[in-house]
Design a protein around this motif. Structure first.
Motif, mmCIF file in Angstrom:
data_model
loop_
_atom_site.group_PDB
_atom_site.id
_atom_site.type_symbol
_atom_site.label_atom_id
_atom_site.label_comp_id
_atom_site.label_asym_id
_atom_site.label_seq_id
_atom_site.Cartn_x
_atom_site.Cartn_y
_atom_site.Cartn_z
ATOM 1 N N SER A 2 19.121 9.248 -23.265
ATOM 2 C CA SER A 2 19.505 9.715 -24.595
ATOM 3 C C SER A 2 18.758 10.987 -24.942
ATOM 4 O O SER A 2 17.542 11.073 -24.791
ATOM 5 N N ASP A 384 26.019 9.491 -27.034
ATOM 6 C CA ASP A 384 24.978 8.697 -27.689
ATOM 7 C C ASP A 384 25.455 8.205 -29.057
ATOM 8 O O ASP A 384 25.227 7.049 -29.436
ATOM 9 N N GLU A 385 26.099 9.094 -29.800
ATOM 10 C CA GLU A 385 26.571 8.724 -31.134
ATOM 11 C C GLU A 385 27.656 7.657 -31.051
ATOM 12 O O GLU A 385 27.676 6.701 -31.843
ATOM 13 N N GLN A 387 28.148 5.437 -28.607
ATOM 14 C CA GLN A 387 27.584 4.157 -28.188
ATOM 15 C C GLN A 387 26.744 3.520 -29.283
ATOM 16 O O GLN A 387 26.625 2.294 -29.350
ATOM 17 N N ARG A 388 26.151 4.326 -30.138
ATOM 18 C CA ARG A 388 25.351 3.777 -31.245
ATOM 19 C C ARG A 388 26.219 2.935 -32.165
ATOM 20 O O ARG A 388 25.785 1.903 -32.696
ATOM 21 N N HIS A 389 27.467 3.384 -32.368
ATOM 22 C CA HIS A 389 28.384 2.624 -33.231
ATOM 23 C C HIS A 389 29.078 1.489 -32.476
ATOM 24 O O HIS A 389 29.566 0.546 -33.106
ATOM 25 N N GLN A 390 29.147 1.581 -31.132
ATOM 26 C CA GLN A 390 29.826 0.542 -30.358
ATOM 27 C C GLN A 390 28.927 -0.659 -30.087
ATOM 28 O O GLN A 390 29.393 -1.688 -29.606
ATOM 29 N N ARG A 391 27.630 -0.473 -30.348
ATOM 30 C CA ARG A 391 26.678 -1.564 -30.138
ATOM 31 C C ARG A 391 26.057 -1.984 -31.471
ATOM 32 O O ARG A 391 25.976 -1.185 -32.409
ATOM 33 N N LEU A 393 22.971 -2.870 -33.978
ATOM 34 C CA LEU A 393 21.687 -2.185 -34.134
ATOM 35 C C LEU A 393 20.793 -2.963 -35.086
ATOM 36 O O LEU A 393 21.228 -3.860 -35.818
ATOM 37 N N PHE A 395 17.810 -2.173 -38.038
ATOM 38 C CA PHE A 395 17.245 -1.127 -38.874
ATOM 39 C C PHE A 395 16.306 -1.761 -39.887
ATOM 40 O O PHE A 395 16.732 -2.513 -40.765
ATOM 41 N N ALA A 402 28.399 -4.274 -34.338
ATOM 42 C CA ALA A 402 28.979 -3.003 -33.899
ATOM 43 C C ALA A 402 30.233 -2.652 -34.689
ATOM 44 O O ALA A 402 30.897 -3.514 -35.274
ATOM 45 N N HIS A 462 24.765 1.367 -40.501
ATOM 46 C CA HIS A 462 25.207 2.390 -39.541
ATOM 47 C C HIS A 462 25.196 3.787 -40.162
ATOM 48 O O HIS A 462 25.506 4.763 -39.477
#
Length: 535
Positions: A2, A384-385, A387-391, A393, A395, A402, A462
């Motif tokens: 990343s 990267d962006e 995949q960040r939403h497809q997985r 997270l 926070f 996702a 997200h």
């Protein structure tokens, strides 16, 4: 891996020194009036008084030059090295350079047998009378060349070589980065060398000004200075008669050096840039770099290569006879080099006076390559962006599931969010629930607020929505608006229509998309048939 920053951010925030310079220059030395058969014949008639032109009479001149080189070596106590086949001249030069203690002088003299363009005489026969006569022709031959490897106090290491056969054409090779280091020493400006470049400098602005001083006028003065010091193939009488060497550009390198503050990170960054730019050799990309229109009729090779020497990769982009090379120099700097092997590729002449215009071409090409990489590298960041939403997270200890692109509920959420783009008051749980039910084809009344709260929470974590302080209402963030528009536009305008064209039970097989995929399938089948592969 990343990458947290874009190309533009790395080059803006993590470059400690940046400068442009002419790098290696390989120049032709030639007497213009002796480059054609007619010019040689005129020289033999006028200067040697020959009734029938023949280069045989010039053999004593060649022997005199060879003897003058030997006398010069003995008088100055300079070693003469006879290069063997396959021997690297640079390695020999580095040995002598390491032992050299002066500021200026001849390191050694090298002798090598190489192919050269020469003028020679043939015996021809008159078909009518049977009388033979001499005839001057242009040809090639394997002849000895004399290399003078020197050090100049202003230009640093360089070499001049002369062919020992008429018309005694030669070469001059020098380096603009070596010139810059000599000038920095002379002015007392502290610096650290980076191979043939500069890693850090006490006055970067002065360094750039020095590099700009390596111009055609300086190079011409340097050549004339050493012509007077070294054995010369032409006598003073010849030179007074106008037989003087002119200089033209055989090969020129133009470099942009960008020293990075974090070498290890710089290498990872550079390798990712290479991966995202393997298509730079395509004509559509090359014409952007060099600002030259490329069509089907444009001659030359257009390609991208990644060459690895040891563990260091380098990116090469070819355009006609020229190329751009980009690599991580000494593990500390990003070096971008444009090498021009034929000035006619850019509608410029080869005379040394065209060097300034050629510099503009080379330096602009380097900058344009970086601009294209800056744009194309968004692909790595976009991955990267995405995949960040497809997985899922986490926070600040809160977990969110996702936002998968192909999920029907996610697509409906994105479309519903866009309905509140212009709402000054934002939207509530109930507002979003009503629109979401309609988009999903459901009655919103039985939809539970708790399920909607779950969706609002993951949208917030997200970063797509924010809660309005002091209220149970939300509004889209700038990032959320962009993501929602991207999700919905791509899904509705590209994927669904495109896949509809490819569905075997939904089309007649005569659409443009279907025909193109059919052509791909036929080509792949043909390749398999030629290779005798089983499908």
């Amino acid at each position: 891996m990343s990458l947290p920053q874009t190309v533009a951010e790395v080059l803006r925030d993590h470059v400690t020194l940046e400068y442009e310079s002419v790098d290696r220059l390989y120049l032709n030395l030639y007497v213009p009036q002796l480059q054609s058969v007619g010019g040689v014949v005129g020289y033999l008639h006028k200067h040697h008084g020959q009734r029938f032109a023949s280069t045989v009479a010039l053999a004593p001149k060649s022997r005199e030059f060879v003897q003058a080189v030997k006398d010069f070596a003995e008088r100055e106590q300079i070693e003469v090295v006879h290069f063997k086949k396959g021997q690297r001249k640079d390695e020999v030069t580095q040995e002598y350079l390491g032992r050299f203690k002066g500021t200026e002088g001849v390191l050694y003299i090298g002798i090598a047998q190489e192919k050269a363009r020469v003028m020679r005489t043939e015996r021809r026969r008159n078909p009518d009378t049977g009388v033979t006569y001499p005839w001057v022709v242009s040809s090639t031959a394997m002849v000895n060349h004399v290399y003078f490897y020197c050090v100049d106090k202003q230009a640093g290491p360089f070499f001049i070589k002369f062919c020992t056969y008429f018309p005694y054409n030669g070469k001059l090779c020098l380096n603009g980065n070596e010139y810059a280091k000599c000038q920095l020493r002379e002015r007392g400006i502290p610096f650290e060398a980076l191979d043939n470049g500069v890693r850090c400098c006490g006055d970067p602005e002065a360094l750039q000004q020095i590099c700009e001083g390596f111009d055609a006028a300086f190079i011409d003065r340097l050549a004339r200075k050493w012509f007077d010091r070294l054995p010369h193939p032409y006598t003073p009488q010849d030179r007074r008669a106008g037989l003087r060497y002119d200089i033209s550009i055989l090969q020129a390198e133009f470099s942009l050096t960008q020293v990075l503050d974090r070498p290890a990170s710089g290498r990872v960054f550079f390798e990712d840039v290479i991966r995202e730019n393997l298509d730079l050799g395509r004509p559509s990309q090359v014409q952007l770099i060099f600002q030259r229109r490329v069509t089907r009729r444009t001659p030359g090779r257009f390609r991208t290569r990644v060459i690895t020497a040891g563990v260091t990769p380098s990116l090469h982009v070819d355009y006609k006879h020229s190329r751009i090379k980009q690599y991580h120099k000494e593990g500390q700097a990003l070096r971008t080099e444009t090498t021009v092997n034929d000035t006619y590729d850019f509608a410029l002449g080869r005379r040394l006076s065209n060097l300034a215009a050629l510099c503009q071409v080379g330096f602009t090409a380097n900058r344009r390559l970086l601009q294209i990489e800056t744009i194309s590298h968004d692909c790595a960041l976009g991955e990267d962006e995405l995949q960040r939403h497809q997985r899922g997270l986490e926070f600040h200890g809160q977990r969110a599931s996702a936002l998968r692109f192909a999920d029907e509920r996610v697509q409906a959420l994105m479309q519903a969010l866009l309905l509140f783009t212009l709402s000054a008051r934002g939207f509530s749980n109930r507002d979003l629930r009503g629109h979401l039910g309609a988009l999903l084809g459901l009655d919103p009344s039985p939809m539970r607020p708790g399920r909607m709260s779950y969706d609002l929470r993951r949208l917030r974590l997200h970063g797509l929505i924010e809660r309005i302080p002091g209220a149970y209402r939300y509004h889209l963030t700038e990032h959320g608006l962009k993501v929602a528009m991207f999700y919905t536009r791509v899904y509705n305008r590209i994927l669904r229509p495109g896949l509809a064209h490819l569905a075997p039970d939904a089309v007649s097989g005569n659409t443009k998309t279907h025909r193109r995929f059919a052509a791909i399938t036929r080509n792949l089948d043909a390749i398999c048939d030629e290779a005798k592969l089983v499908a």
